[in-house]
Design a protein around this motif. Structure first.
Motif, short mmCIF file in Angstrom:
data_model
loop_
_atom_site.label_atom_id
_atom_site.label_comp_id
_atom_site.label_asym_id
_atom_site.label_seq_id
_atom_site.Cartn_x
_atom_site.Cartn_y
_atom_site.Cartn_z
N LEU B 210 -3.41 2.75 -11.27
CA LEU B 210 -3.26 3.37 -12.59
C LEU B 210 -2.24 4.49 -12.54
N ALA B 213 1.21 3.01 -12.29
CA ALA B 213 1.65 2.41 -13.55
C ALA B 213 2.01 3.49 -14.56
N TYR B 214 1.19 4.56 -14.59
CA TYR B 214 1.45 5.64 -15.55
C TYR B 214 2.79 6.28 -15.24
N ARG B 216 5.35 4.98 -13.68
CA ARG B 216 6.43 4.06 -14.05
C ARG B 216 6.66 4.08 -15.55
N ALA B 217 5.56 4.12 -16.31
CA ALA B 217 5.66 4.08 -17.76
C ALA B 217 6.34 5.32 -18.31
N THR B 218 6.22 6.46 -17.58
CA THR B 218 6.85 7.69 -18.08
C THR B 218 8.17 7.96 -17.38
N ASP B 219 8.73 6.93 -16.71
CA ASP B 219 10.03 7.06 -16.07
C ASP B 219 10.06 8.13 -15.00
N MET B 289 -4.03 22.00 -27.73
CA MET B 289 -4.63 20.82 -28.35
C MET B 289 -5.95 21.22 -29.00
N PRO B 290 -6.06 21.02 -30.32
CA PRO B 290 -7.25 21.53 -31.02
C PRO B 290 -8.56 20.94 -30.49
N ALA B 291 -8.58 19.65 -30.19
CA ALA B 291 -9.85 19.05 -29.75
C ALA B 291 -10.28 19.66 -28.42
N VAL B 292 -9.32 19.87 -27.52
CA VAL B 292 -9.64 20.41 -26.20
C VAL B 292 -10.12 21.86 -26.32
#
Lengths: 403, 468
Positions: B210, B213-214, B216-219, B289-292
Motif C-alpha cells: 500500500l 502504491a501510494y 507511486r500514485a503521488t509521483d 482540517m475541521p474534522a480532525v
C-alpha cells in the motif's frame, strides 16, 4: 489508504491535468484524510454500540432510562436539602448525589480559597519563619496523593476520636466524636424569611452603589468607600430585620445524652474528612497560583504608585491586587474545577456523592452501566464546560485591551 | 579608570611633598560591622524582628511550630515502637499489651513485617528477582537519561522506549503469549502460532505494498518509504516474537502483581502510552482540517472534564460491554487503558502549549526549505516543542503518579490498595495501625514526587534561555 488509492488512480486515468495528480492536491488530500477518519470513527462507534447491545441482551439487562423511576430501596445518611427516603426513585438518588457533590464542592472551594490565599501571601512574607512554614505546607500537601490524604483524615484522625459517649465539647461549635460533628442547628421561626430578603436587598444595593461609585470616579475622580458601605449594609440590614421581626432565629444545641449527643445537626465524618482533605490539598495549589500572580506584577507598578503618593495599603488594594487577579483568576478557576472533580474520591470512603451513590450503589443494583456511567460523566462534563465558558467570558472581559 | 588612578597618585605625590597635617596619607582599616547588623543576630533582626508586626508573626509561627513539631517527632521517632513480632508490641495495657494507656505513636514493626507486600504485592517469592531486575533496568536506564551531561542519549532513549518495555513485560508476566492468527479464515488453516506468523507476513506485505502504491500514485520516490514500512513491520514482528517465545519463565498472573511495583507499572505505562497519543492529539488540535481538529478538541475536552475515577469505572465496567463476545481484558489492562486515555488528553495540552511557544518563523522556515507537513513536524517543530515542555511532562507524570492510587478503588492492589488490605490482618490490628501505614505510604510518595518536582524546576531553569 485503500480509499485514497482508488481515487488517485481514477483521476490519473481521467488525466485532465497530467502535471498535478489529484492526490498531490492538498485540499483533496485533506478531504480524503478526514473522510477516512470519519468512516473509521463511525465504524468504531457502530461496532461498540453493536457489541454492547449484544452483550446486554445476553446478560438480560434491559437498556433505556426507565429504571430512573424505579424505587431505589436503599437509605442515605446525608442529604441536607433534598428529602430522601428508601422509597425514593433512582432519579432522586441522582439528584441527592449531585446535591452532595455540589455542597462539598462549594464549601471546599470556600475553605480552599481562604487557606490558599493566606498561605500564598505567607509564602511571600519577609518573615523567615512564616515563609518557610508556608513552603513546607505547600510541598508536603502537593506531593502526597489526595486519596491518601483523605484516608489519613478519615481512618487515621477522625476514626481515632473518642466515641459517642465521651465526645469532645467544642462549645458553640458543637460536639465532636468519631460519629461526626454535632453542630448547633438553626431553627427558623415565622418571619425569618424577612432576614434573608434583607440580606438580598443589601447585596443588591451594594452592587448598585459599586456601579454608581465607579461612574462617579470616572467623571469626577473622587472615590467612594464602597467596601465599608457594603459591609455595613450587609451586616446592618439583616440585623435590623432580625430585631424587627422579633428575633425569629435560634440555635438548637446538641445535648449530651446517655448514648451520645442528641439534637443539633449531625455532620457525618465522611464529609468532614473530605472537606479537610480537599480544601487543604487544593489550597496548596491555590497558594502557588496566588504567589505567582503577585510576583507577576512588575515592581515598577509599586514604585509608580509610591511616586504618585499612594500609601502601601492603597498600592496593594488599588494597583497590585487588581493586576494580580488578572493572572490569578484563570488558573484559580481550573483549581476549583479540579476540586469539584476530585470530590468524586468520596466513593473511597462512602460519602454519598454523585459517584458513590449513583455510579456506585445504583449501578450495582440496576446493572445499567452504560446509562449510569454516561449520565455521571456528562454531569461532570457539564459542570466543567459551564465553568470554562464562564472563565472564557471573564478572561475576555478582564484581558488587557491593547492598541 | 586608569586616568583616575593616575590622578589620585598625583594627588598623593603632591600631598607627600607638601606634608599637609590634615591630609591622611594612608587608608583607615574598615571597622567590623555592628553586631546587630551581621551574623545570626543581624539575620534575625532583618528576617524575624524587623518590626512589631513581623515580631508578632514570628511568635505566631514559632507557637505553631511548637504545637506541631514535638508531637510529630514523638509520634514518628521517639515514642514509636521499632521492633516486635505481632500486635502486642504496639498494644496499650487496655488492649492487652504493655504500653501505657495513653500511648499513641507509630508501630514500625508492622510496616517492616509487611514491607515486602507493600513493595512487591503478592508476587511469588522465588520469582522476585525478575521484579528486581526490572526495577534495576528501569533506574539504570532512567538516571543517565535525566542527567544531561551523560552521552549516548539516543541509545538510552531507544533502550528506555524500545527494549525496556518489552523486556519488563516478558520478565514481569513471564511472556510466552499465545497468538492464534487474525487474518485468514479458520477454515483455511487451524488457529496456531504458525498461522499467526503467516497472517503477520501477509499483513506486512499488504502494508508495504500500500505504501509503495501510494508513493507511486503521488509521483514520489517509492523506495525509501517502502523500506521504512518494511523495517517498522520487522521491528514490530521481533517485539511480538520476543513476547511469544517461551523463555521458561513461570507465568505470573497480573492478579498477583501489586504494591509499589504496580504503582510504578501503571504510572510508567500510562505516561509512555500517553506521550505519542498526546502528540498526535496536539497535532490534531492544531490541524487545519475541521474534522480532525473537532475530533481532537472533543476527545481532549471530554477526558479533561471528567474525574479519573469515573474513567476507571468506565474502563472496568463499560469497556467489557463494548468488546465482542469472548474477548476479555485483564483487570490491570483495563485500568491501564483508562489511565492512558485520560493522561493522553492532559499530555496533548502540554505538548500543544510547547508548539504554540515555537515562533512562527520556524514553521515558515520549514516550509521554505521544502519540507512537507510530517517532515517539518518531525525535524523542526516537535524536537523544539518537546524540549521546552519537559517540565510540563514531568509535572503531568507527577500528577499521574499520585493519581495511580485511585486504581485501589476499582479493586487493584497497588501500593495504597495493599496497605488498605493489610488493615484486615488481625495479627497487627491496633488503633495506630492505619495511621502508621499511611504515614509510611505518604513518605514514599513524597520522596518520589518531591524529587521529580525538584528535577522539573531544575530543567526549567536549564531550558530557560530567554534573556531576562
Amino acid at each position: 489508504m485503500s480509499v485514497s488509492q482508488t481515487h488517485g488512480s481514477g483521476s490519473a486515468a481521467a488525466g485532465e491535468k497530467p502535471k498535478v495528480r489529484l492526490l498531490n492536491d492538498p485540499k483533496f488530500r485533506s478531504y480524503i484524510f478526514q473522510g477516512v477518519l470519519v468512516v473509521f470513527l463511525a465504524w468504531l462507534v457502530w461496532s461498540m454500540v453493536n457489541n454492547a447491545a449484544i452483550n446486554l441482551k445476553n446478560a438480560g439487562v434491559a437498556s433505556g432510562f426507565g429504571f430512573l423511576s424505579n424505587p431505589a430501596g436503599f437509605g442515605l445518611n446525608f442529604s441536607p436539602f433534598i428529602d430522601y427516603s428508601e422509597t425514593s426513585s433512582f432519579l432522586d438518588v441522582y439528584w441527592v448525589g449531585l446535591q452532595n457533590t455540589l455542597v462539598l464542592a462549594v464549601v471546599g472551594v470556600f475553605f480552599a480559597t481562604l487557606i490558599g490565599f493566606i498561605v500564598g501571601v505567607a509564602r511571600l512574607s519577609n518573615n523567615w519563619v512564616i515563609n518557610r512554614m508556608a513552603y513546607v505546607y505547600v510541598e508536603v500537601m502537593r506531593n502526597i496523593p489526595l486519596l491518601l490524604q483523605i484516608f489519613i483524615w478519615y481512618k487515621g484522625v477522625l476514626a481515632a476520636l473518642p466515641g459517642k459517649r465521651n465526645s469532645l465539647d467544642w462549645g458553640f461549635l458543637g460536639q465532636l466524636n468519631a460519629a461526626g460533628l454535632y453542630a448547633p442547628k438553626p431553627v427558623f421561626a415565622e418571619g425569618a424569611g424577612l432576614i434573608g430578603w434583607a440580606l438580598l436587598v443589601a447585596v443588591a444595593v451594594t452592587f448598585g452603589i459599586n456601579r454608581w461609585a465607579k461612574q462617579r470616579q470616572v467623571k469626577t475622580g473622587e472615590r467612594f468607600p464602597v467596601f465599608w458601605t457594603g459591609l455595613g449594609l450587609v451586616i446592618v440590614l439583616p440585623l435590623l430585620a432580625y430585631f424587627a421581626t422579633g428575633m425569629p432565629v435560634s440555635f438548637e444545641y446538641p445535648a449530651q445524652g446517655n448514648f451520645g449527643p442528641r439534637g443539633g445537626m449531625q455532620i457525618i465524618p465522611e464529609f468532614i474528612a473530605l472537606l479537610i482533605a480537599l480544601s487543604t490539598y487544593t489550597a496548596a495549589f491555590i497558594a502557588e497560583i496566588v504567589r505567582a500572580g503577585i510576583l507577576a506584577v512588575n515592581k515598577g507598578q509599586t514604585e509608580a504608585s509610591y511616586a504618585l503618593g499612594l500609601r502601601p495599603g492603597q498600592t496593594l488594594r488599588l494597583n497590585i491586587i487588581p493586576q494580580a487577579m488578572r493572572v490569578i483568576i484563570p488558573p484559580l478557576t481550573s483549581q476549583y474545577l479540579n476540586l469539584t472533580k476530585n470530590s468524586s474520591l468520596a466513593v473511597a470512603i462512602a460519602y454519598p456523592d454523585l459517584t458513590a451513590i449513583f455510579a456506585g450503589t445504583a449501578l450495582n443494583q440496576t446493572g445499567q452501566a452504560v446509562e449510569i456511567i454516561g449520565m455521571t460523566m456528562l454531569t461532570y462534563l457539564a459542570i466543567s464546560l459551564v465553568t470554562s465558558l464562564f472563565m472564557n467570558w471573564y478572561n475576555a472581559k478582564m484581558s488587557l485591551v491593547e492598541r | 579608570m586608569s586616568d583616575l588612578d593616575s590622578q589620585t597618585s598625583l594627588d598623593r605625590a603632591e600631598a607627600g611633598a607638601l606634608r599637609v597635617a590634615y591630609v591622611r596619607d594612608e587608608m583607615v582599616q574598615p571597622m567590623e560591622p555592628p553586631v546587630s547588623e551581621g551574623g545570626i543576630v543581624g539575620w534575625a533582626r532583618t528576617n524575624l524582628f524587623s518590626s512589631v508586626g513581623n515580631t508578632i508573626l514570628t511568635l505566631i509561627g514559632l507557637f505553631l511550630l511548637y504545637l506541631i513539631l514535638p508531637g510529630t517527632l514523638n509520634w514518628v521517632f521517639f515514642d514509636a515502637v521499632w521492633s516486635g513480632e505481632n500486635r502486642l508490641a504496639c498494644a496499650t495495657t487496655a488492649q492487652g499489651g504493655e504500653l501505657p494507656a495513653d500511648w499513641k505513636a507509630a508501630c514500625w514493626p508492622y510496616v517492616i513485617a509487611y514491607f515486602k507486600l507493600f513493595i512487591y504485592g503478592r508476587y511469588p517469592d522465588e520469582e522476585l528477582w525478575r521484579v528486581n531486575l526490572v526495577l534495576l533496568m528501569f533506574f539504570a536506564g532512567l538516571v543517565p537519561l535525566l542527567i544531561s551531561s551523560v552521552p549516548f542519549k539516543r541509545e538510552n532513549i531507544i533502550f528506555m522506549l524500545g527494549i525496556f518495555p518489552v523486556a519488563s513485560f516478558v520478565l514481569l508476566s513471564g511472556g510466552n503469549l499465545g497468538f492464534n492468527g487474525f487474518l485468514l479464515p479458520d477454515a483455511l488453516m487451524a488457529p496456531s502460532a504458525a498461522k499467526f506468523w503467516i497472517d503477520y507476513l501477509i499483513l506486512s506485505a499488504i502494508i508495504v505494498g500500500l505504501v509503495y502504491a501510494y508513493m507511486r500514485a503521488t509521483d514520489s520516490d517509492p523506495l525509501r518509504p517502502s523500506q521504512f514500512a518494511a523495517i517498522a513491520m520487522a521491528i514490530l514482528g521481533v517485539v511480538l516474537l520476543v513476547m511469544s517465545v517461551d523463555f521458561g519463565l513461570e507465568p505470573v498472573e497480573t492478579s498477583n502483581w501489586g504494591g509499589f511495583v504496580m504503582t510504578l507499572v501503571i504510572a510508567v505505562t500510562g505516561i509512555v502510552a500517553a506521550l505519542p497519543l498526546g502528540i498526535l492529539l496536539a497535532l490534531g488540535r492544531r490541524s487545519k482540517m475541521p474534522a480532525v481538529s473537532l475530533f481532537s478538541v472533543i476527545f481532549i475536552e471530554f477526558w479533561r472534564g471528567v474525574p479519573l475515577i469515573t474513567v476507571l469505572f468506565m474502563s472496568s465496567v463499560m469497556l467489557p460491554l463494548f468488546l465482542p463476545d469472548g474477548v476479555t481484558f485483564d483487570k490491570l489492562l483495563r485500568a491501564l487503558i483508562g489511565v492512558a486515555l485520560f493522561s493522553s488528553a492532559y499530555m496533548a495540552e502540554v505538548v500543544r502549549g510547547g508548539m504554540q511557544a515555537i515562533p512562527k518563523g520556524q514553521y515558515e522556515g520549514a516550509m521554505a526549505v521544502g519540507l512537507n507537513y510530517w517532515q517539518s513536524m518531525r525535524m523542526i517543530i516537535l524536537p523544539q516543542a518537546l524540549k521546552i515542555v519537559i517540565p510540563g511532562i514531568v509535572n503531568t507524570f507527577i500528577g499521574l503518579f499520585k493519581d495511580t492510587t485511585l486504581v485501589s478503588i476499582i479493586g487493584l492492589l497497588d501500593f495504597l490498595g495493599m496497605i488498605n488490605l493489610s488493615h484486615s490482618d488481625s495479627s497487627w490490628a491496633t488503633p495506630v495501625q492505619a495511621m502508621t501505614s499511611y504515614v509510611f505510604c505518604a513518605f514514599i510518595f513524597f520522596l518520589f514526587c518531591f524529587g521529580m518536582s525538584r528535577y522539573s524546576i531544575y530543567m526549567e531553569h536549564k531550558l530557560n534561555t530567554s534573556h531576562r
